[in-house]
Each structure stands twice: as structure tokens, then as C-alpha cells.
Design a protein around this motif. Structure first.
Motif, PDB file in Angstrom:
ATOM      1  N   HIS A  47      56.019  55.070  49.080  1.00 52.84           N
ATOM      2  CA  HIS A  47      54.944  55.791  49.769  1.00 52.84           C
ATOM      3  C   HIS A  47      55.079  57.302  49.587  1.00 52.84           C
ATOM      4  O   HIS A  47      54.087  57.989  49.346  1.00 52.84           O
ATOM      5  CB  HIS A  47      54.915  55.421  51.249  1.00 52.84           C
ATOM      6  N   ASP A  89      58.401  52.475  63.706  1.00 50.61           N
ATOM      7  CA  ASP A  89      57.167  51.744  63.442  1.00 50.61           C
ATOM      8  C   ASP A  89      56.634  52.256  62.104  1.00 50.61           C
ATOM      9  O   ASP A  89      56.053  53.338  62.024  1.00 50.61           O
ATOM     10  CB  ASP A  89      56.163  51.997  64.568  1.00 50.61           C
ATOM     11  N   GLU A  91      54.204  51.335  60.193  1.00 46.56           N
ATOM     12  CA  GLU A  91      52.751  51.505  60.104  1.00 46.56           C
ATOM     13  C   GLU A  91      52.337  52.873  60.664  1.00 46.56           C
ATOM     14  O   GLU A  91      51.547  53.600  60.066  1.00 46.56           O
ATOM     15  CB  GLU A  91      52.054  50.374  60.861  1.00 46.56           C
ATOM     16  N   GLU A  92      52.895  53.207  61.814  1.00 42.83           N
ATOM     17  CA  GLU A  92      52.600  54.496  62.437  1.00 42.83           C
ATOM     18  C   GLU A  92      53.132  55.652  61.583  1.00 42.83           C
ATOM     19  O   GLU A  92      52.470  56.673  61.402  1.00 42.83           O
ATOM     20  CB  GLU A  92      53.217  54.540  63.837  1.00 42.83           C
ATOM     21  N   LEU A  94      53.582  55.639  58.313  1.00 47.53           N
ATOM     22  CA  LEU A  94      52.766  55.769  57.104  1.00 47.53           C
ATOM     23  C   LEU A  94      51.450  56.484  57.403  1.00 47.53           C
ATOM     24  O   LEU A  94      50.976  57.274  56.572  1.00 47.53           O
ATOM     25  CB  LEU A  94      52.527  54.397  56.468  1.00 47.53           C
ATOM     26  N   GLN A  95      50.886  56.242  58.563  1.00 49.95           N
ATOM     27  CA  GLN A  95      49.683  56.982  58.957  1.00 49.95           C
ATOM     28  C   GLN A  95      49.979  58.474  59.062  1.00 49.95           C
ATOM     29  O   GLN A  95      49.203  59.319  58.618  1.00 49.95           O
ATOM     30  CB  GLN A  95      49.129  56.469  60.290  1.00 49.95           C
ATOM     31  N   GLU A  96      51.115  58.801  59.623  1.00 45.96           N
ATOM     32  CA  GLU A  96      51.542  60.199  59.745  1.00 45.96           C
ATOM     33  C   GLU A  96      51.730  60.813  58.366  1.00 45.96           C
ATOM     34  O   GLU A  96      51.337  61.955  58.126  1.00 45.96           O
ATOM     35  CB  GLU A  96      52.843  60.276  60.560  1.00 45.96           C
ATOM     36  N   GLU A  98      50.290  60.035  55.589  1.00 47.17           N
ATOM     37  CA  GLU A  98      48.974  60.274  54.982  1.00 47.17           C
ATOM     38  C   GLU A  98      48.403  61.601  55.464  1.00 47.17           C
ATOM     39  O   GLU A  98      47.809  62.336  54.686  1.00 47.17           O
ATOM     40  CB  GLU A  98      47.992  59.139  55.334  1.00 47.17           C
ATOM     41  N   GLU A  99      48.609  61.925  56.730  1.00 48.42           N
ATOM     42  CA  GLU A  99      48.116  63.179  57.281  1.00 48.42           C
ATOM     43  C   GLU A  99      48.906  64.380  56.771  1.00 48.42           C
ATOM     44  O   GLU A  99      48.358  65.449  56.546  1.00 48.42           O
ATOM     45  CB  GLU A  99      48.139  63.136  58.810  1.00 48.42           C
TER      46      GLU A  99
END
Length: 101
Positions: A47, A89, A91-92, A94-96, A98-99
Motif C-alpha cells: 500500500h 485496524d 482498514e482504518e 489504509l483510509q488514513e 489514502e488521505e
């Protein structure tokens, strides 16, 4: 010839030019032998590579203050805006990422 050497020496180091884009960086606080740290790093690598994010690995055993602060919390991932503590977490996180990218 001496003038040419002088001109080269006066140049800025690569990546230090004011308009050079900053590489997003996250910090992984870990220690050798921590299987959870190794697992998180293994999951993160594809990632961070895809997003162009640098992972700075910091071994907490090299700094008494970091050892005191994080020894029961590793792995710890610090982004520019927040920190993630074990259990992470993904998933959480990976969202971070991306930002951050």
C-alpha cells in the motif's frame, strides 16, 4: 576547472529545492523480534509503495524515552495527523494513508 568545481559545490542537495514535492512519510515504531510489528509492516508495504509513502522504521529499544512510551503499545504507526496503536485496524489505517498521499 576550479571555478567549475566551486559551482558544483554551491548546488543544493537533491530534494532540498523549495519546490521539490515532499514525500509523505509515516513512522513505524517497533522492536526487533516483534511478530506483530513484522506483520503490520508486511501488510503495509504494498500500500505504501502504491501510494508513494515512505515508511520510517524506528526501533524503540535504541531510545530509552521511546521504550518507556511505546513498549506495551507496539506496533505503533504515526501518520502526519494521528497515531495507530496495536491492535491496528488496517482498514482504518489504509483510509488514513489514502488521505496522507
Amino acid at each position: 576547472m576550479a571555478g567549475r568545481a566551486h559551482a558544483v559545490a554551491d548546488r543544493e542537495e537533491p530534494g532540498t529545492h523549495p519546490i521539490a514535492p515532499a514525500i509523505p512519510t509515516i513512522i513505524l515504531y517497533h522492536r526487533d523480534g516483534c511478530h506483530l510489528c513484522e506483520q503490520v509492516l508486511w501488510e503495509l508495504r504494498p500500500h505504501t509503495a502504491r501510494l508513494g509513502i515512505r515508511v520510517q522504521e524506528v526501533d524503540i529499544t535504541a531510545d530509552p524515552a521511546l521504550w518507556q512510551r511505546f513498549r506495551y503499545l507496539i506496533p505503533v504507526i504515526e501518520t502526519p495527523t494521528r497515531a495507530f496503536f496495536a491492535p491496528i485496524d488496517m482498514e482504518e489505517l489504509l483510509q488514513e494513508l489514502e488521505e496522507v498521499a
